[in-house]
Motif scaffolding. Sequence first.
Motif: not given
Length: 171
Positions: A40-68
């Motif tokens: 369960a914990f590893d799944l949560i982290v994996t989903v969070a990675f994907g969600s973060t990647l999508a947010t960094v790619l598509l949201s202009k309000s989130v900088t690359l540095a914040e995503g990294v």
Amino acid sequence: MFFDNFFALLRVVVVAVLAYTALVAAVRIAGKRSLAKLNAFDLIVTVAFGSTLATVLLSKSVTLAEGVLAFAMLAGLQYAVARASIRWRWFRQVVRAEPRLLLENGELRRDAMAAERVTHDEVLAALRQHGLGQIGDAAAMVLETDGSLSVIARTQGDATQMDALHGVRRQ
């Protein structure tokens, strides 16, 4: 309209390459656990990675540095939780499910199956996957922490005497 301007498209291309590179680096640093069968914990982290990647790619309000930084934090937290669960049993019990015995010496443990929401058909499928034709052919079946079903053939002895079942919840 398909797009607002070419700069927005260029931003997505550049950020995608850099964010993807950062994500691959974070997953490599996090280790093989992030790529293994997931609890369960590893799944949560994996989903969070994907969600973060999508947010960094598509949201202009989130900088690359914040995503990294978010990738690094997720990888670091996963590493810290994995280390803490190795060191402290009580912590491991908080963040990880424990394996559960569903079948012992050819007898189904229907109370355990019901509690874990495992059906009779799923038990039969696991037996087939492990090359067993009958329930009585199994010494043990365990619902593992990652949700998979492990089966030990009865030819290997009595389930009550098996070292591999140490730490498996029997009730």
